[in-house]
Design a protein around this motif. Structure first.
Motif, PDB file in Angstrom:
ATOM      1  N   ASN A  75       4.937  13.550  -0.099  1.00 42.32           N
ATOM      2  CA  ASN A  75       5.902  12.593  -0.632  1.00 42.32           C
ATOM      3  C   ASN A  75       6.993  12.285   0.380  1.00 42.32           C
ATOM      4  O   ASN A  75       7.416  11.136   0.526  1.00 42.32           O
ATOM      5  N   LYS A  76       7.430  13.292   1.091  1.00 39.96           N
ATOM      6  CA  LYS A  76       8.483  13.111   2.089  1.00 39.96           C
ATOM      7  C   LYS A  76       8.030  12.158   3.188  1.00 39.96           C
ATOM      8  O   LYS A  76       8.731  11.208   3.524  1.00 39.96           O
ATOM      9  N   TYR A  77       6.844  12.386   3.729  1.00 40.26           N
ATOM     10  CA  TYR A  77       6.380  11.567   4.851  1.00 40.26           C
ATOM     11  C   TYR A  77       5.974  10.163   4.420  1.00 40.26           C
ATOM     12  O   TYR A  77       6.275   9.188   5.113  1.00 40.26           O
TER      13      TYR A  77
ATOM     14  N   LEU B 252       1.602  14.498  -6.740  1.00 40.38           N
ATOM     15  CA  LEU B 252       1.442  15.725  -5.949  1.00 40.38           C
ATOM     16  C   LEU B 252       2.734  16.531  -5.921  1.00 40.38           C
ATOM     17  O   LEU B 252       2.714  17.758  -6.030  1.00 40.38           O
ATOM     18  N   LYS B 253       3.845  15.834  -5.793  1.00 36.39           N
ATOM     19  CA  LYS B 253       5.133  16.518  -5.716  1.00 36.39           C
ATOM     20  C   LYS B 253       5.485  17.204  -7.038  1.00 36.39           C
ATOM     21  O   LYS B 253       5.883  18.374  -7.051  1.00 36.39           O
ATOM     22  N   TYR B 254       5.328  16.491  -8.135  1.00 33.93           N
ATOM     23  CA  TYR B 254       5.811  17.020  -9.409  1.00 33.93           C
ATOM     24  C   TYR B 254       4.758  17.777 -10.219  1.00 33.93           C
ATOM     25  O   TYR B 254       5.107  18.639 -11.025  1.00 33.93           O
ATOM     26  N   LEU B 255       3.498  17.471 -10.018  1.00 31.71           N
ATOM     27  CA  LEU B 255       2.458  18.156 -10.798  1.00 31.71           C
ATOM     28  C   LEU B 255       1.778  19.277 -10.028  1.00 31.71           C
ATOM     29  O   LEU B 255       1.321  20.246 -10.629  1.00 31.71           O
ATOM     30  N   ALA B 256       1.695  19.139  -8.713  1.00 34.24           N
ATOM     31  CA  ALA B 256       1.006  20.155  -7.907  1.00 34.24           C
ATOM     32  C   ALA B 256       1.971  20.921  -7.003  1.00 34.24           C
ATOM     33  O   ALA B 256       1.542  21.751  -6.213  1.00 34.24           O
ATOM     34  N   ASP B 257       3.243  20.637  -7.106  1.00 34.00           N
ATOM     35  CA  ASP B 257       4.278  21.305  -6.320  1.00 34.00           C
ATOM     36  C   ASP B 257       3.997  21.210  -4.806  1.00 34.00           C
ATOM     37  O   ASP B 257       4.113  22.182  -4.076  1.00 34.00           O
TER      38      ASP B 257
ATOM     39  N   ILE C  88       0.833  -1.206   0.000  1.00 34.27           N
ATOM     40  CA  ILE C  88       0.000   0.000   0.000  1.00 34.27           C
ATOM     41  C   ILE C  88       0.867   1.255   0.000  1.00 34.27           C
ATOM     42  O   ILE C  88       0.600   2.207  -0.742  1.00 34.27           O
ATOM     43  N   SER C  89       1.926   1.255   0.801  1.00 36.32           N
ATOM     44  CA  SER C  89       2.787   2.444   0.855  1.00 36.32           C
ATOM     45  C   SER C  89       3.511   2.663  -0.473  1.00 36.32           C
ATOM     46  O   SER C  89       3.708   3.801  -0.895  1.00 36.32           O
ATOM     47  N   TYR C  90       3.884   1.575  -1.140  1.00 32.14           N
ATOM     48  CA  TYR C  90       4.534   1.662  -2.456  1.00 32.14           C
ATOM     49  C   TYR C  90       3.584   2.336  -3.447  1.00 32.14           C
ATOM     50  O   TYR C  90       3.964   3.274  -4.166  1.00 32.14           O
ATOM     51  N   LEU C  91       2.354   1.861  -3.476  1.00 32.36           N
ATOM     52  CA  LEU C  91       1.373   2.446  -4.390  1.00 32.36           C
ATOM     53  C   LEU C  91       1.052   3.893  -4.037  1.00 32.36           C
ATOM     54  O   LEU C  91       0.935   4.740  -4.921  1.00 32.36           O
TER      55      LEU C  91
ATOM     56  N   VAL D 149       0.172   8.457  -5.749  1.00 34.72           N
ATOM     57  CA  VAL D 149      -0.476   9.613  -5.129  1.00 34.72           C
ATOM     58  C   VAL D 149       0.518  10.741  -4.868  1.00 34.72           C
ATOM     59  O   VAL D 149       0.351  11.860  -5.350  1.00 34.72           O
ATOM     60  N   THR D 150       1.553  10.454  -4.080  1.00 40.78           N
ATOM     61  CA  THR D 150       2.407  11.560  -3.637  1.00 40.78           C
ATOM     62  C   THR D 150       3.427  12.018  -4.679  1.00 40.78           C
ATOM     63  O   THR D 150       3.810  13.188  -4.661  1.00 40.78           O
ATOM     64  N   MET D 151       3.859  11.139  -5.569  1.00 40.20           N
ATOM     65  CA  MET D 151       4.771  11.600  -6.636  1.00 40.20           C
ATOM     66  C   MET D 151       4.074  12.594  -7.558  1.00 40.20           C
ATOM     67  O   MET D 151       4.641  13.642  -7.863  1.00 40.20           O
TER      68      MET D 151
END
Length: 94
Positions: free
Chosen positions: A36-38, A26-31, A14-17, A22-24
């Motif tokens: 992603n860090k947590y 958010l990091k690269y498309l929504a700044d 689940i954390s891998y997915l 989800v968080t990648m």
């Protein structure tokens, strides 16, 4: 031991997915880098726990190299920990 390993396998999957689906984005498309860090920290901990528990479980079951290799390889592939849980760890029905 089996319950702990199964739980860790599912949480690691689940954390891998969550990290990559989800968080990648958010990091690269929504700044938004903080999620992603947590999630990355949690995934890193679960990844290491999965590897350690996979080795301990593999040795405790006296499985051969092939099954052990599959357990370890599953930590690197998306959805693979779910496969390992279903194929090797879930209780068999009579």
């Amino acid at each position: 031991m089996l319950h702990l390993f199964r739980t860790t396998a599912i949480l690691e999957g689940i954390s891998y997915l969550a990290l990559f689906a989800v968080t990648m984005p958010l990091k690269y498309l929504a700044d938004l880098p903080m999620p992603n860090k947590y999630v990355g920290y949690v995934h890193g901990f679960l990844f290491i726990a999965y590897i350690v528990l996979a080795i301990v479980f593999w040795r405790s079951q006296n499985w051969g190299f092939k099954k052990g290799f599959i357990l370890i390889l599953a930590s690197l592939l998306p959805f693979a920990t779910f496969y390992v849980d279903k194929k090797y760890l879930a209780p068999r029905e009579a």
